[in-house]
Write an enzyme that holds these catalytic residues in place. Sequence first.
Site, short mmCIF file in Angstrom:
data_model
loop_
_atom_site.label_atom_id
_atom_site.label_comp_id
_atom_site.label_asym_id
_atom_site.label_seq_id
_atom_site.Cartn_x
_atom_site.Cartn_y
_atom_site.Cartn_z
N TRP A 130 0.82 -1.23 0.00
CA TRP A 130 0.00 0.00 0.00
C TRP A 130 0.85 1.27 0.00
O TRP A 130 0.45 2.27 0.60
CB TRP A 130 -0.96 0.01 1.21
CG TRP A 130 -2.05 -0.98 1.09
CD1 TRP A 130 -2.18 -2.14 1.80
CD2 TRP A 130 -3.17 -0.93 0.20
NE1 TRP A 130 -3.30 -2.81 1.40
CE2 TRP A 130 -3.93 -2.08 0.42
CE3 TRP A 130 -3.60 -0.01 -0.76
CZ2 TRP A 130 -5.09 -2.36 -0.29
CZ3 TRP A 130 -4.76 -0.28 -1.47
CH2 TRP A 130 -5.49 -1.44 -1.23
N ARG A 259 -32.99 20.37 -9.49
CA ARG A 259 -33.83 19.19 -9.74
C ARG A 259 -35.25 19.40 -9.19
O ARG A 259 -35.42 19.72 -8.01
CB ARG A 259 -33.18 17.98 -9.04
CG ARG A 259 -33.96 16.70 -9.15
CD ARG A 259 -33.84 16.09 -10.52
NE ARG A 259 -34.41 14.74 -10.57
CZ ARG A 259 -34.53 14.07 -11.70
NH1 ARG A 259 -34.12 14.58 -12.85
NH2 ARG A 259 -35.06 12.86 -11.68
N HIS A 342 -28.89 13.21 -4.89
CA HIS A 342 -28.80 13.13 -6.36
C HIS A 342 -29.62 11.97 -6.93
O HIS A 342 -29.65 11.81 -8.16
CB HIS A 342 -27.35 12.94 -6.81
CG HIS A 342 -26.48 14.16 -6.67
ND1 HIS A 342 -26.10 14.69 -5.46
CD2 HIS A 342 -25.91 14.95 -7.61
CE1 HIS A 342 -25.34 15.74 -5.66
NE2 HIS A 342 -25.20 15.92 -6.96
N GLY A 343 -30.22 11.14 -6.05
CA GLY A 343 -30.97 9.99 -6.55
C GLY A 343 -30.09 9.11 -7.42
O GLY A 343 -28.88 8.99 -7.21
N GLU A 367 -2.98 6.04 7.86
CA GLU A 367 -2.36 6.84 8.96
C GLU A 367 -2.94 6.50 10.32
O GLU A 367 -3.13 7.37 11.16
CB GLU A 367 -2.54 8.34 8.70
CG GLU A 367 -1.82 8.82 7.49
CD GLU A 367 -2.54 9.98 6.86
OE1 GLU A 367 -3.53 10.46 7.43
OE2 GLU A 367 -2.12 10.39 5.78
C1 LIG Z 1 -5.59 3.49 -0.39
C2 LIG Z 1 -4.59 3.22 0.70
C3 LIG Z 1 -3.41 3.94 0.70
C4 LIG Z 1 -2.44 3.66 1.67
N1 LIG Z 1 -1.24 4.32 1.62
C5 LIG Z 1 -0.22 3.93 2.43
C6 LIG Z 1 1.09 4.46 2.26
O1 LIG Z 1 1.32 5.34 1.43
N2 LIG Z 1 2.08 3.96 3.03
C7 LIG Z 1 1.87 2.98 3.97
O2 LIG Z 1 2.82 2.57 4.62
N3 LIG Z 1 0.61 2.47 4.17
C8 LIG Z 1 -0.42 2.92 3.42
N4 LIG Z 1 -1.68 2.39 3.57
C9 LIG Z 1 -1.87 1.32 4.55
C10 LIG Z 1 -2.69 1.75 5.75
O3 LIG Z 1 -1.94 2.60 6.56
C11 LIG Z 1 -3.12 0.45 6.47
O4 LIG Z 1 -4.11 -0.16 5.65
C12 LIG Z 1 -3.64 0.71 7.85
O5 LIG Z 1 -2.60 1.09 8.70
C13 LIG Z 1 -4.33 -0.51 8.46
O6 LIG Z 1 -3.53 -1.64 8.33
P1 LIG Z 1 -4.16 -2.98 7.70
O7 LIG Z 1 -4.81 -2.62 6.42
O8 LIG Z 1 -3.10 -4.02 7.65
O9 LIG Z 1 -5.29 -3.42 8.70
P2 LIG Z 1 -5.12 -4.26 10.06
O10 LIG Z 1 -4.07 -3.65 10.92
O11 LIG Z 1 -4.98 -5.70 9.71
O12 LIG Z 1 -6.51 -4.00 10.73
C14 LIG Z 1 -7.71 -4.60 10.28
C15 LIG Z 1 -8.83 -4.24 11.25
O13 LIG Z 1 -8.55 -4.75 12.55
C16 LIG Z 1 -8.60 -3.70 13.51
N5 LIG Z 1 -7.61 -3.88 14.55
C17 LIG Z 1 -6.28 -4.12 14.41
N6 LIG Z 1 -5.69 -4.19 15.61
C18 LIG Z 1 -6.66 -3.97 16.53
C19 LIG Z 1 -6.67 -3.87 17.95
N7 LIG Z 1 -5.56 -4.01 18.68
N8 LIG Z 1 -7.83 -3.63 18.57
C20 LIG Z 1 -8.98 -3.47 17.85
N9 LIG Z 1 -9.03 -3.54 16.51
C21 LIG Z 1 -7.88 -3.77 15.86
C22 LIG Z 1 -8.28 -2.44 12.71
O14 LIG Z 1 -8.74 -1.28 13.36
C23 LIG Z 1 -8.98 -2.73 11.42
O15 LIG Z 1 -10.33 -2.37 11.53
C24 LIG Z 1 -2.69 2.69 2.67
C25 LIG Z 1 -3.91 2.00 2.67
C26 LIG Z 1 -4.85 2.25 1.70
C27 LIG Z 1 -6.13 1.47 1.70
#
Ligand SMILES: Cc1cc2nc3c(=O)[nH]c(=O)nc-3n(C[C@H](O)[C@H](O)[C@H](O)COP(=O)(O)OP(=O)(O)OC[C@H]3O[C@@H](n4cnc5c(N)ncnc54)[C@H](O)[C@@H]3O)c2cc1C
Length: 386
Positions: A130, A259, A342-343, A367
């Site tokens: 990502w 609209r 906007h329907g 973040e």
């Molecule tokens: C479009 C996009 C752009 C991005 N850009 C960047 C980038 O430029 N650089 C970069 O490094 N990353 C980037 N990311 C990554 C993003 O920062 C991560 O997706 C995010 O930090 C969450 O990590 P994960 O997807 O692995 O989810 P996970 O950490 O696996 O979490 C999945 C779910 O479990 C929950 N969860 C996890 N731990 C706990 C806990 N202890 N207690 C309760 N709930 C919990 C989370 O809240 C979440 O709802 C991007 C992501 C997207 C979708």
Amino acid sequence: MHRQDLLVPEDLIQKMAGLGLFGCSVPDSYGGTEMGYLTMCVLTEELSTVSLVAGSLITRSEILTRALLGGGTDEQRQYWLPKVASGELLVGVAVTEPDVGSDVASVTCRATPGEHEGRKGWFIDGPKAWSTFAGRANILALLARTETGSSLGNRGLSLFIVPKDPYDGHHFEHTQPEGGTITGSANPTPGYRGMHSFTLAIDRYFVPEENLVGGVDGLGKGFYLQMGGFEAGRLQTGARATGVSQASIEKACNYASDRKQFGQALADYQLTQHKIGRMATYAAAGRHLTYAAARAMERDERDSSAAALRTTPGSGTLAAAMCKLFASDVAIWVSQEAQLIHGGWGYSEEDPIARYVVDALVLPIFEGVKPILELKVIARALMAKR
Ligand SMILES: Cc1cc2nc3c(=O)[nH]c(=O)nc-3n(C[C@H](O)[C@H](O)[C@H](O)COP(=O)(O)OP(=O)(O)OC[C@H]3O[C@@H](n4cnc5c(N)ncnc54)[C@H](O)[C@@H]3O)c2cc1C
């Protein structure tokens, strides 16, 4: 850009660079425009009302700038910040991995000390996921494990500035003269298009020792520097989200005025007025929380020594997390309400409201995904004070 999933046009990047937008938070002494966090938020919000991607172009330079100001050596600041501020070097952030998301302390991508033709440095190996803009970016701010003891956790991580060539498109393979490679494939996404977010495979990629942020003193401090950087990212996301909300409200007001159904403009129905009133109020609350966070971060920087403020949860830290959390939720709710106004036409890709809806969905994810901000940033800091 959105409908064809293209990379953001180069002339837009150059116009933004010419206006000094990549150097909003870079001090004048390092070639920046030093506009401050509040101005950065206003600019970001305005850009995001047109396009979330336009508003997002500066996010990564903001993150690296804060990390360098927080823990870079003076030589590093003098070398990197003017180039980041001018837009000569565009930044990607590489923290997340396929198996490591919220639990950043578990990063596995390794940096091993070594030498290439008598030059000291680090060899980087491992996966990243990502990494937004990693194709077009000239440098990656990359978090890697420099010490492997399992008990070390976040204290075994260091932050590197990894130079690479820029690439257009959804796939790239970069081989450096030293023989290392970075291969990237963009993940298809419903929204937040225009910068592409890449899965990266990094293989024996050499970075010279001077690219370790903070030099030897930065060893093991990467996690804290990165978290400091994310604070700037969260503040900026509060502004990005507010821009998407504002665009959605303006679009809904215009559509509702034009609209007509049952012989009257939608705007004449009290239900529409009630919705718009609530949407605008929530967007304003998100905006003012974001501005308050910007002021708190500026105050923190004036009041504390630069090094200390990055690692302690001061008021700016909390406020940045809160504005990101709240304004992102507002953007999702407001854009969906505006789409409903906007329907069926709001579901057409020809109408920008459909883009605002899919763009907004990403805001609570990066973040610090929403529950992590609630639990591990905001609640933890508040409980710790008791
Ligand atoms: C479009 C996009 C752009 C991005 N850009 C960047 C980038 O430029 N650089 C970069 O490094 N990353 C980037 N990311 C990554 C993003 O920062 C991560 O997706 C995010 O930090 C969450 O990590 P994960 O997807 O692995 O989810 P996970 O950490 O696996 O979490 C999945 C779910 O479990 C929950 N969860 C996890 N731990 C706990 C806990 N202890 N207690 C309760 N709930 C919990 C989370 O809240 C979440 O709802 C991007 C992501 C997207 C979708």
